[in-house]
Design a protein around this motif. Structure first.
Motif, PDB file in Angstrom:
ATOM      1  N   LYS A   1      10.634  60.197  50.190  1.00  0.00           N
ATOM      2  CA  LYS A   1      10.090  61.263  51.013  1.00  0.00           C
ATOM      3  C   LYS A   1       8.911  61.923  50.305  1.00  0.00           C
ATOM      4  N   GLN A   2       7.878  62.237  51.066  1.00  0.00           N
ATOM      5  CA  GLN A   2       6.724  62.939  50.487  1.00  0.00           C
ATOM      6  C   GLN A   2       6.421  64.154  51.349  1.00  0.00           C
ATOM      7  N   SER A   3       5.820  65.153  50.736  1.00  0.00           N
ATOM      8  CA  SER A   3       5.438  66.341  51.508  1.00  0.00           C
ATOM      9  C   SER A   3       4.040  66.153  52.070  1.00  0.00           C
ATOM     10  N   VAL A   4       3.936  66.112  53.362  1.00  0.00           N
ATOM     11  CA  VAL A   4       2.633  65.990  54.021  1.00  0.00           C
ATOM     12  C   VAL A   4       2.635  66.889  55.247  1.00  0.00           C
ATOM     13  N   GLU A   5       1.626  67.718  55.345  1.00  0.00           N
ATOM     14  CA  GLU A   5       1.522  68.573  56.518  1.00  0.00           C
ATOM     15  C   GLU A   5       0.807  67.840  57.637  1.00  0.00           C
TER      16      GLU A   5
ATOM     17  N   ALA B   1       0.532  70.573  49.944  1.00  0.00           N
ATOM     18  CA  ALA B   1       1.453  70.672  51.067  1.00  0.00           C
ATOM     19  C   ALA B   1       2.778  71.247  50.585  1.00  0.00           C
TER      20      ALA B   1
END
Lengths: 188, 289
Positions: free
Chosen positions: A158-162, A180
């Motif tokens: 999982k990655q944080s991306v807006e 993000a």
């Protein structure tokens, strides 16, 4: 009679080989030594340069231009094909297969083989609801845990991306993910 | 009271006009229904509830499955549910009843219906090279559900009164045990078909592209899966397999141009997986462009 069969086989072979694919640049495009923005630039390919496509890696496609060594260009600067307008069945692969099968002596469309079901405006307009098939579809549903298991086995992290807004082009340059916030949903 | 009456008249008139504008008829809701939908204007103007949304979507999915059944391959059907359900967990609506299916069709297309039913045709699946490409397409469809684009299209076509009416019919028919093939009204079915045939607002397609790449990237996939599929689709223009897709979506070249401006550099630093090995095991003919 032998020729169409040979063509058919040849064509099938082509469709299996990714190396046979061609692409065309949509604008002036830098040819890079490696698939990175700061890699050495080997050449600048003018727009409408037809290249041989070798492989893709992320946002980069490895190509062999006619007048330079192979290198990497931005994938989004390429369109498949030689840049000429296409006609029905003139593409490679499956389309061409059917084209060969169709181009009988008369040149008119002769349906050969089992093509399979089309979904067109007409078939949709004439469709009746199929609750039995919907029930079957629901039978294939998986739990969150099963889904996460499959993701884990492919080492998907999982990655944080807006979400991005239209026209929001803000090249961030370096590999920082601090732009993000951590997402508040997901793999729990 | 006078104002309500005027609004009611406008609503009824609007619905009638809309029904005339629709090419295939079947949208002539009877006046009693319109009045019942318009009776409570405050209710008519509020959002469709989640159960209503899901119910509409189940009916629409059933219609779509009437046009093409599921591919008879249990392993692929399970696989697409695993991939899709994982993607849905990275969104703002992780608890919808998400269902994914591969339709047995040579046509190259993908569909979503409200509330969480997502479809990809076997024709499109065979054009893909990796799980990241599948994830890109599923994420685009998931975005349509997240943003309720189909409900917006129905509202635009038939008015809010119509949408409320459709929802009440759908929920009535759903009863206690979920939509189980109970007779859907002809109006409801033809309304759903119209949305499938006409497609969504073009801006909604661009929004689903933007959101789709983000959802796939969040999930750990190569961000360029969806663009890669669009590039393949662009190469298929002019063939009959993509005729419905092309008539209901902006041209792939335009979508690629838009994403190009958006993604340039911004997505490069995300490390994503393409996951092509297991994709190729399940879809051995993948990548036949």
């Amino acid at each position: 009679m032998k020729l169409p069969v040979t063509l058919f086989v040849l064509c099938f072979a082509c469709s299996l080989s990714a190396a046979a694919e061609t692409g065309t640049t949509v604008k002036d495009t830098e040819l890079k030594k490696e698939p990175f923005i700061d890699a050495a630039t080997l050449a600048t390919l003018p727009g409408q340069t037809t290249v041989e496509i070798l492989k893709r890696q992320g946002g980069w496609t490895q190509v062999k231009p006619p007048t330079a060594d192979k290198g990497w260009v931005r994938m989004l600067n390429l369109r498949l094909g030689d840049g000429k307008p296409r006609q029905e069945g003139s593409g490679s692969g499956i389309g061409a297969l059917f084209n060969v099968a169709r181009s009988g002596s008369s040149g008119t469309t002769v349906t050969t083989g089992v093509r399979g079901l089309d979904i067109t405006k007409d078939t949709l307009q004439n469709a009746s609801p199929n609750p039995g098939e919907l029930k079957r579809m629901h039978g294939f549903s998986v739990s969150k845990a099963e889904a996460l298991k499959l993701a884990g086995s492919a080492k998907l992290h999982k990655q944080s991306v807006e979400y991005v807004e239209p026209g929001a082009v803000r090249p961030s340059g370096n590999a920082s993910s601090s732009d993000a916030p951590a997402s508040s949903w997901g793999n729990n | 009271m006078k104002r309500i009456y005027r609004q009611l008249t406008a609503l009824a008139l609007g619905t009638m006009l809309a029904s005339q504008a629709w090419a295939f008829g079947g949208f002539n809701l009877d006046l009693n229904k319109i009045i019942s939908a318009g009776k409570n204007l405050s209710e008519a103007s509020k959002e469709i509830s989640e159960p209503e949304e899901i119910s509409i979507g189940e009916g629409m999915a059933s219609v779509l499955l009437g046009a093409a059944p599921l591919l008879k391959n249990d392993a692929i059907q399970t696989y697409i549910n695993q991939v899709g359900r994982y993607l849905s967990l990275q969104t703002e609506r992780p608890d919808l009843p998400w269902h994914f299916g591969v339709l047995d069709s040579v046509s190259v297309n993908a569909f979503a219906t409200p509330g969480g039913h997502i479809f990809v045709t076997s024709g499109l699946l065979k054009k893909m090279h990796s799980e990241a490409e599948l994830a890109g397409v599923l994420s685009h469809e998931i975005a349509h559900v997240l943003r309720k684009h189909h409900l917006a299209a129905m509202k635009k076509a038939g008015g809010m009164g119509f949408l409320t009416d459709v929802a009440s019919i759908a929920v009535d028919q759903k009863g206690g045990g979920g939509y189980a093939g109970k007779e859907l009204s002809k109006n409801l079915i033809s309304g759903m078909k119209e949305i499938l045939v006409r497609g969504l607002d073009k801006d909604d397609e661009y929004e689903a592209d933007r959101m789709g790449i983000v959802i796939a990237t969040r999930s750990g996939y190569d961000p360029y899966g969806l663009p890669a599929v669009l590039q393949t689709l662009d190469g298929l223009s002019g063939t009959s397999d993509v005729s419905l897709l092309f008539s209901t979506h902006p041209a792939p070249a335009s979508r690629l141009d838009t994403l190009s401006g958006l993604m340039q550099s911004k997505f490069d630093h995300y490390q994503g997986q393409s996951v092509s090995d297991r994709f190729r095991r399940l879809v051995p003919n993948g990548g036949n462009n």
